[in-house]
Design a protein around this motif. Structure first.
Motif, PDB file in Angstrom:
ATOM      1  N   SER A  63      41.927  24.116  45.415  1.00 57.31           N
ATOM      2  CA  SER A  63      42.027  23.658  44.023  1.00 57.31           C
ATOM      3  C   SER A  63      42.327  22.169  43.976  1.00 57.31           C
ATOM      4  O   SER A  63      42.901  21.602  44.901  1.00 57.31           O
ATOM      5  CB  SER A  63      43.137  24.438  43.293  1.00 57.31           C
ATOM      6  OG  SER A  63      44.378  24.257  43.963  1.00 57.31           O
ATOM      7  N   SER A  64      41.944  21.553  42.879  1.00 60.44           N
ATOM      8  CA  SER A  64      42.144  20.115  42.722  1.00 60.44           C
ATOM      9  C   SER A  64      43.626  19.781  42.636  1.00 60.44           C
ATOM     10  O   SER A  64      44.406  20.481  41.985  1.00 60.44           O
ATOM     11  CB  SER A  64      41.430  19.634  41.452  1.00 60.44           C
ATOM     12  OG  SER A  64      41.749  18.289  41.185  1.00 60.44           O
ATOM     13  N   ARG A  65      44.004  18.713  43.335  1.00 62.30           N
ATOM     14  CA  ARG A  65      45.390  18.245  43.266  1.00 62.30           C
ATOM     15  C   ARG A  65      45.571  17.145  42.220  1.00 62.30           C
ATOM     16  O   ARG A  65      46.697  16.838  41.858  1.00 62.30           O
ATOM     17  CB  ARG A  65      45.820  17.715  44.644  1.00 62.30           C
ATOM     18  CG  ARG A  65      45.837  18.801  45.722  1.00 62.30           C
ATOM     19  CD  ARG A  65      46.309  18.225  47.044  1.00 62.30           C
ATOM     20  NE  ARG A  65      46.341  19.251  48.073  1.00 62.30           N
ATOM     21  CZ  ARG A  65      46.733  19.035  49.339  1.00 62.30           C
ATOM     22  NH1 ARG A  65      47.097  17.804  49.723  1.00 62.30           N
ATOM     23  NH2 ARG A  65      46.745  20.020  50.203  1.00 62.30           N
ATOM     24  N   VAL A  66      44.466  16.581  41.802  1.00 60.79           N
ATOM     25  CA  VAL A  66      44.552  15.489  40.825  1.00 60.79           C
ATOM     26  C   VAL A  66      44.745  16.035  39.412  1.00 60.79           C
ATOM     27  O   VAL A  66      45.546  15.506  38.628  1.00 60.79           O
ATOM     28  CB  VAL A  66      43.281  14.617  40.892  1.00 60.79           C
ATOM     29  CG1 VAL A  66      43.330  13.518  39.830  1.00 60.79           C
ATOM     30  CG2 VAL A  66      43.119  14.020  42.279  1.00 60.79           C
ATOM     31  N   LEU A  67      44.037  17.133  39.072  1.00 61.23           N
ATOM     32  CA  LEU A  67      44.084  17.656  37.715  1.00 61.23           C
ATOM     33  C   LEU A  67      45.494  18.066  37.288  1.00 61.23           C
ATOM     34  O   LEU A  67      45.921  17.739  36.174  1.00 61.23           O
ATOM     35  CB  LEU A  67      43.114  18.837  37.580  1.00 61.23           C
ATOM     36  CG  LEU A  67      42.862  19.357  36.161  1.00 61.23           C
ATOM     37  CD1 LEU A  67      42.264  18.268  35.290  1.00 61.23           C
ATOM     38  CD2 LEU A  67      41.929  20.576  36.197  1.00 61.23           C
ATOM     39  N   PRO A  68      46.271  18.786  38.132  1.00 61.26           N
ATOM     40  CA  PRO A  68      47.641  19.124  37.711  1.00 61.26           C
ATOM     41  C   PRO A  68      48.500  17.888  37.460  1.00 61.26           C
ATOM     42  O   PRO A  68      49.342  17.884  36.556  1.00 61.26           O
ATOM     43  CB  PRO A  68      48.175  19.954  38.871  1.00 61.26           C
ATOM     44  CG  PRO A  68      46.970  20.513  39.536  1.00 61.26           C
ATOM     45  CD  PRO A  68      45.926  19.451  39.401  1.00 61.26           C
ATOM     46  N   VAL A  69      48.302  16.838  38.276  1.00 58.39           N
ATOM     47  CA  VAL A  69      49.085  15.611  38.070  1.00 58.39           C
ATOM     48  C   VAL A  69      48.750  14.979  36.724  1.00 58.39           C
ATOM     49  O   VAL A  69      49.632  14.557  35.974  1.00 58.39           O
ATOM     50  CB  VAL A  69      48.832  14.628  39.236  1.00 58.39           C
ATOM     51  CG1 VAL A  69      49.534  13.301  38.966  1.00 58.39           C
ATOM     52  CG2 VAL A  69      49.296  15.226  40.552  1.00 58.39           C
ATOM     53  N   ILE A  70      47.443  14.924  36.431  1.00 58.29           N
ATOM     54  CA  ILE A  70      47.022  14.380  35.127  1.00 58.29           C
ATOM     55  C   ILE A  70      47.597  15.217  33.989  1.00 58.29           C
ATOM     56  O   ILE A  70      48.085  14.691  32.989  1.00 58.29           O
ATOM     57  CB  ILE A  70      45.488  14.326  35.050  1.00 58.29           C
ATOM     58  CG1 ILE A  70      44.930  13.337  36.091  1.00 58.29           C
ATOM     59  CG2 ILE A  70      45.042  13.939  33.646  1.00 58.29           C
ATOM     60  CD1 ILE A  70      43.420  13.313  36.166  1.00 58.29           C
ATOM     61  N   GLY A  71      47.542  16.543  34.161  1.00 57.72           N
ATOM     62  CA  GLY A  71      48.086  17.429  33.132  1.00 57.72           C
ATOM     63  C   GLY A  71      49.571  17.242  32.937  1.00 57.72           C
ATOM     64  O   GLY A  71      50.068  17.222  31.800  1.00 57.72           O
ATOM     65  N   LEU A  72      50.311  17.093  34.045  1.00 59.11           N
ATOM     66  CA  LEU A  72      51.758  16.898  33.948  1.00 59.11           C
ATOM     67  C   LEU A  72      52.090  15.591  33.238  1.00 59.11           C
ATOM     68  O   LEU A  72      52.997  15.532  32.396  1.00 59.11           O
ATOM     69  CB  LEU A  72      52.370  16.914  35.350  1.00 59.11           C
ATOM     70  CG  LEU A  72      53.892  17.066  35.435  1.00 59.11           C
ATOM     71  CD1 LEU A  72      54.324  18.370  34.792  1.00 59.11           C
ATOM     72  CD2 LEU A  72      54.342  16.998  36.888  1.00 59.11           C
ATOM     73  N   ILE A  73      51.335  14.541  33.561  1.00 59.27           N
ATOM     74  CA  ILE A  73      51.551  13.247  32.893  1.00 59.27           C
ATOM     75  C   ILE A  73      51.244  13.377  31.396  1.00 59.27           C
ATOM     76  O   ILE A  73      51.984  12.854  30.540  1.00 59.27           O
ATOM     77  CB  ILE A  73      50.678  12.169  33.548  1.00 59.27           C
ATOM     78  CG1 ILE A  73      51.134  11.910  34.995  1.00 59.27           C
ATOM     79  CG2 ILE A  73      50.714  10.877  32.729  1.00 59.27           C
ATOM     80  CD1 ILE A  73      50.226  10.960  35.754  1.00 59.27           C
ATOM     81  N   ALA A  74      50.155  14.079  31.063  1.00 57.18           N
ATOM     82  CA  ALA A  74      49.792  14.242  29.648  1.00 57.18           C
ATOM     83  C   ALA A  74      50.850  15.034  28.892  1.00 57.18           C
ATOM     84  O   ALA A  74      51.182  14.708  27.739  1.00 57.18           O
ATOM     85  CB  ALA A  74      48.430  14.933  29.537  1.00 57.18           C
ATOM     86  N   VAL A  75      51.394  16.077  29.529  1.00 62.84           N
ATOM     87  CA  VAL A  75      52.445  16.866  28.875  1.00 62.84           C
ATOM     88  C   VAL A  75      53.676  16.015  28.611  1.00 62.84           C
ATOM     89  O   VAL A  75      54.244  16.015  27.506  1.00 62.84           O
ATOM     90  CB  VAL A  75      52.811  18.097  29.735  1.00 62.84           C
ATOM     91  CG1 VAL A  75      54.066  18.768  29.199  1.00 62.84           C
ATOM     92  CG2 VAL A  75      51.664  19.088  29.755  1.00 62.84           C
ATOM     93  N   ALA A  76      54.109  15.267  29.643  1.00 57.86           N
ATOM     94  CA  ALA A  76      55.299  14.425  29.486  1.00 57.86           C
ATOM     95  C   ALA A  76      55.080  13.348  28.433  1.00 57.86           C
ATOM     96  O   ALA A  76      55.931  13.107  27.563  1.00 57.86           O
ATOM     97  CB  ALA A  76      55.673  13.802  30.826  1.00 57.86           C
ATOM     98  N   LEU A  77      53.906  12.686  28.498  1.00 57.56           N
ATOM     99  CA  LEU A  77      53.616  11.618  27.541  1.00 57.56           C
ATOM    100  C   LEU A  77      53.490  12.171  26.120  1.00 57.56           C
ATOM    101  O   LEU A  77      54.024  11.604  25.163  1.00 57.56           O
ATOM    102  CB  LEU A  77      52.334  10.896  27.961  1.00 57.56           C
ATOM    103  CG  LEU A  77      51.916   9.703  27.081  1.00 57.56           C
ATOM    104  CD1 LEU A  77      53.002   8.625  27.093  1.00 57.56           C
ATOM    105  CD2 LEU A  77      50.588   9.124  27.565  1.00 57.56           C
ATOM    106  N   GLY A  78      52.754  13.282  25.974  1.00 59.69           N
ATOM    107  CA  GLY A  78      52.580  13.871  24.647  1.00 59.69           C
ATOM    108  C   GLY A  78      53.888  14.348  24.054  1.00 59.69           C
ATOM    109  O   GLY A  78      54.156  14.138  22.861  1.00 59.69           O
ATOM    110  N   ALA A  79      54.733  14.987  24.881  1.00 59.05           N
ATOM    111  CA  ALA A  79      56.027  15.448  24.382  1.00 59.05           C
ATOM    112  C   ALA A  79      56.895  14.269  23.965  1.00 59.05           C
ATOM    113  O   ALA A  79      57.608  14.328  22.945  1.00 59.05           O
ATOM    114  CB  ALA A  79      56.737  16.278  25.442  1.00 59.05           C
ATOM    115  N   SER A  80      56.841  13.182  24.734  1.00 60.64           N
ATOM    116  CA  SER A  80      57.632  11.991  24.388  1.00 60.64           C
ATOM    117  C   SER A  80      57.159  11.384  23.076  1.00 60.64           C
ATOM    118  O   SER A  80      57.968  10.986  22.224  1.00 60.64           O
ATOM    119  CB  SER A  80      57.528  10.951  25.516  1.00 60.64           C
ATOM    120  OG  SER A  80      57.991  11.478  26.736  1.00 60.64           O
ATOM    121  N   ILE A  81      55.834  11.311  22.888  1.00 58.73           N
ATOM    122  CA  ILE A  81      55.292  10.755  21.645  1.00 58.73           C
ATOM    123  C   ILE A  81      55.694  11.630  20.455  1.00 58.73           C
ATOM    124  O   ILE A  81      56.107  11.126  19.402  1.00 58.73           O
ATOM    125  CB  ILE A  81      53.762  10.636  21.737  1.00 58.73           C
ATOM    126  CG1 ILE A  81      53.379   9.575  22.785  1.00 58.73           C
ATOM    127  CG2 ILE A  81      53.165  10.284  20.376  1.00 58.73           C
ATOM    128  CD1 ILE A  81      51.895   9.490  23.048  1.00 58.73           C
TER     129      ILE A  81
END
Length: 923
Positions: free
Chosen positions: A405-423
């Protein structure tokens, strides 16, 4: 899967465009064949400025320090030379129907005149030609039970008219209207109503006019100088520039068109909805293309074995997506056209107006069709890339190899979750902008979608403690994340939106329940009549008691000042009013007018801190809300009213019997324990005195007051006086109504029967049955739950079907080694249930965030408004805002438990227990 959204979008586009009227069509329905409509704005004929469409106007001059102009203008003097006119008068009255009375609009317009062509559309019969003939709208005939040929009479008017035709107003299909010739109905009806002491028809007249060359903008401005407005056909077809409109040059006025920012926000909202819809389709259609490519891997391997490279493999899979997209576009568009055309009458009835014409815009439909093609291609992109990366040997032998499985996609998803929750957190805690909260929540949700493959892997760890079938289903879902993750993500997106809306709706519902103010105790009934001097009240009291399950009836009278027949709110000649004399010491300082400076706002004398302090002062807190409130504050009734309102106060009952007045607030009682009632016969003089902060003239009747000791809800009851005490004090009272307590809540049949009987009385009865707080969101929550359940079951079913198609060889192996038939059925059910459960759990967690953020933002906004209201002194009687956050556990329970279990059972039921064994293929 792709054609259904295209069908819906194309049908919506056709409906919106067909419902939109061109300028010519709108003018035909409002002006007929006339060049313009001349109206009197009621500003006394002073020169005015108007907007090009005539909807906005303002008198010319500064009226800040002098009375605002009012009165009638002579419309005929404003007409240019050579103008021809047609009078159009509109009023209203209660007309007698087969059921009782129906408040109906009466229009006097010679609709057969060529100038009126297009305003009315005759459906059957003909238009009136005589003074005793009328035509009626089809909606009126349906509502009244009358038909063409029936006689028609009005309340308070014995003259009968005959209905000779039916028509409809193309722009207002649900209007109850009667059309008569000019002067045939409104004037004689007004005279009859005035003689009977009833309210009149309140007619208003405009003139349809034609003039050589039409009403140009210069002619319109010239007519404005006579104090008259014009709705001009020529101006509507060729509007002037804003710089040529004097009204728009005034301070505070302008061209109120939608701003660029608002248009951008609307386009962004549409783009977001379209993007999420495409994402949802791709998430569901992508796995289907993936499994299709996998089942065709041998053919794709042969392409590679015969010299084809990866570009050819990708082109083949993408070509399949293109073909499906084109087919979906054609099918969806054709069905959208046919469905909209067939449902046009139903759509027109739903919208309440006729279409201008069936408006087909090829470019828009082509754009919608291209959206289907694009969606099909996007759904096939990932399967095409995956198929092209397989080696020829793996494709021909059917081996899948080791896939990471891709290792990049979960990292992008985690960053998006953190950024979106912060916004979203920043938007809810630091700003008042809903858009920031919504944008951050959407970004966080997309991040969770990107994390779905990794989260599916985490779910797989619980498989070791499960029995055989669910363990196999979970491991199969984890090993084949390429088809599991998109289905889980699709369920996640649908459930997250449902949970967000459901949480917001449940929270708003809790807020509404807390703010709801019951008019009466649950099941109690109030009946009041404020006209005719109370002559109809006794009969209506008996009717209500006879038709409803009444337990206790309390008759209520009101104090009347002036001539007989005055209503409670009448201010005409000979009519007066009364008021409770509030002691000076009990007046709220924020409202007390200074006689030395009557023009000063009383609240301006206090600082912001003093205003906030006064907001807690009991003198500024007492309100009048509730169903038992009566204008003036004094209700004349006996102790039965206390029983109906659920007020248990024996001392108050004794005080009533002793001739005292019972007060439910201390603001009206003076230091000697007395309450004064001022009788005002000259209302204008009283209003002038109040403006100057002086006591109005009038006789004062004084009563010994008894403060009610009860802490129960008084439902707006301010002061209660017995009929005997009122009579002994020389007060004139008239019947006003009655309050009833009931043995049980009246059912719908009893209410319909009562409404029918009350209609026959001809009285304007105000009837209220207290049902308590009723939520408008219950049907919304149910619809959302059903919607999310259908999406979940559909996505899980697709994933299960793909899993069965993908794992057919494994199922045959199970059957070959002797697995019981039920294993196949239970495995299918658990495969479906696993996908549904994972999507619902993740979606529920992701959906709560935006709802909480929006509620916190609302709380900040309401607190800001409340503090501003306190600072300015006009919010002292308002309670502090209450903005709760409530999780809809019933909806979550249905989604978390019922939907996955239902999906699993449904999949198990539709799956065959036995599969056909296949012969081993030759090596």
């Amino acid at each position: 899967m792709i054609a259904l959204p295209i069908l819906g979008v194309s049908a919506a586009d056709l409906t919106v465009r067909s419902a939109e009227l061109s300028t010519e069509q709108s003018l035909e329905r409002s002006l007929g064949a006339a060049d313009g409509r001349i109206s009197d704005p009621g500003l006394g004929g002073v020169p005015i400025m108007q907007s090009p469409d005539g909807s906005n106007y303002n008198p010319i001059g500064d009226f800040e320090d002098k009375p605002w102009p009012e009165g009638k203008a002579d419309v005929t003097k404003a007409l240019p030379a050579g103008a021809k006119t047609l009078k159009d008068t509109v009023g209203s009255a209660k007309l007698r129907t087969t059921h009782g009375l129906l408040h109906t609009e009466i229009r006097e317009l010679d609709a057969s005149d060529p100038m009126a062509e297009g305003i009315l559309a005759v459906v059957s019969g003909r238009l009136p030609k005589k003074s005793d003939e009328v035509a009626a709208t089809t909606h009126f005939l349906e509502s009244s039970g009358l038909k063409v040929g029936s006689p028609l009479t009005a309340r308070g008017f014995d003259r009968a008219y005959r209905i000779v035709g039916s028509y409809e107003l193309p722009n207002a299909l649900e209007t109850d209207q009667i059309n008569a010739l000019p002067g045939a109905m409104l004037a004689p009806l007004d005279k009859a109503l005035e003689a009977a002491g009833l309210s009149g028809t309140s007619p208003s007249t405009t003139l349809l006019a034609t003039v050589p060359g039409g009403f140009t903008w210069n002619i319109v401005k010239d007519i404005n100088t006579k104090g008259v407005t014009v709705t001009s056909r020529a101006v509507a077809l060729n509007p002037p520039a804003d710089s040529e409109v004097p009204l728009f040059q005034q301070e505070g006025w302008g061209n109120f068109e939608e701003s660029t920012a608002a248009k951008a926000a609307a386009l962004a909202a549409v783009g977001t909805v379209v993007g999420l819809a495409m994402l949802e389709i791709c998430l569901l259609a992508g796995p289907a293309f993936a499994v299709g490519a996998r089942r065709s891997r041998r053919q794709l391997g042969l392409v590679g074995a015969n010299g084809g490279d990866r570009r050819h493999i990708r082109a083949i899979v993408l070509g399949g997506g293109l073909v499906i997209g084109v087919a979906a576009a054609v099918v969806g568009t054709v069905l959208g056209l046919a469905l909209t055309y067939l449902l046009q009458p139903l759509l027109e009835d739903y919208l309440g107006k006729r279409f201008g014409h069936f408006d087909v815009r090829p470019l828009e439909l082509l754009g919608i069709a291209l959206l289907a093609v694009l969606t099909g291609l996007l759904a096939a992109v990932v399967p095409a890339v995956t198929a092209s990366r397989q080696t020829v040997l793996a494709s021909l032998t059917g081996r899948r190899g080791v896939r990471r499985s891709s290792r990049v996609l979960p990292v992008i998803g985690l960053i998006a979750v953190a950024l979106g929750a912060s916004i979203a957190l920043y938007g809810s805690m630091m700003t008042d902008q809903f858009a920031i909260v919504a944008g951050g929540s959407a970004l966080a949700e997309l991040g969770v979608v990107a994390l779905t493959p990794a989260l599916v892997g985490l779910f797989g760890r619980i498989g070791r403690v499960l029995p055989l079938s669910p363990r196999l289903a979970l491991r199969d879902a984890v090993r084949n994340r390429g088809r599991t993750a998109p289905a889980v993500a699709a369920v996640l997106a649908a459930v997250a939106g449902t949970v967000a809306v459901a949480t917001y709706a449940a929270s708003a519902d809790a807020e509404g329940r807390a703010q709801y103010q019951a008019q009466l105790p649950h099941g109690a009934v109030s009946m009041t009549i404020d006209e005719g001097g109370g002559r109809d009240v006794p009969g209506v009291r008996s009717t209500v008691q006879k038709l409803l399950p009444v337990d206790v009836r309390a008759d209520v009278d009101r104090i009347s000042v002036g001539r007989a027949g005055c209503g409670m709110y009448d201010s005409g000649k000979g009519c007066g009013r009364y008021e409770i004399v509030v002691p000076k010491a009990n007046e709220c300082p924020l409202w007390a007018v200074d006689p030395a400076n009557p023009d000063q706002d009383p609240s301006e004398k206090f600082s912001k801190a003093e205003r906030r302090k006064l907001a807690e002062d009991w003198r500024c807190k007492e309100g009048v809300g509730g169903g038992a409130y009566i204008d003036g504050g004094v209700t004349v009734a006996d102790a039965k009213l206390l029983k109906v309102l659920g007020i248990d106060d024996p001392a108050a009952e004794k005080a009533l019997a002793a001739g005292q007045i019972v007060s439910f607030g201390k603001r009206n009682v003076d230091s000697k324990g007395k309450i004064g009632i001022r009788l005002i016969t000259d209302i204008e003089a009283a209003d002038r005195a109040a403006e100057k902060g002086q006591q109005p003239p009038g006789e004062i009747k004084t009563f010994t007051a008894h403060m009610a000791a009860t802490k129960a809800e008084s439902y707006g009851l301010s002061a209660l006086l017995s009929p005997a005490a009122a009579k002994s004090a020389g007060l004139t009272t008239v019947p006003f109504g009655a309050y009833f307590s009931t043995d049980k809540m009246p059912n719908t049949e009893q209410r319909q029967r009562l409404d029918g009987e009350l209609d026959k009385t001809g009285a304007d009865v105000q009837l209220h049955i207290e049902e308590g707080y009723t939520s408008d969101n219950s049907i919304v929550l149910l619809a959302l739950t059903v919607f999310a359940g259908l999406i979940t079951i559909g996505a899980a079913g697709i994933a299960t079907g793909l899993a069965q198609a993908d794992a057919e060889a494994d199922l045959k192996t199970l059957a070959a080694v002797g697995a019981p038939p039920r294993v196949r059925r239970t495995l299918s059910g658990f495969q479906c249930g696993v996908v549904a459960a994972m999507g619902v759990v993740l979606g529920s967690a992701a959906g709560v965030l935006p709802a909480i953020g929006l509620r916190l933002t609302e709380e900040r906004q309401q607190l800001a408004w409340y503090e501003r209201a306190l600072d300015e002194g006009w919010g002292v009687m308002d309670p502090a805002p209450y903005v709760p956050i409530v999780v809809p556990w019933e909806t979550l329970g249905a989604l978390l438990v019922a939907v996955p279990v239902g999906a699993a059972l449904l999949a198990a039921l539709v799956t065959r227990s036995r599969g056909a064994l296949a012969r081993r293929e030759a090596a």
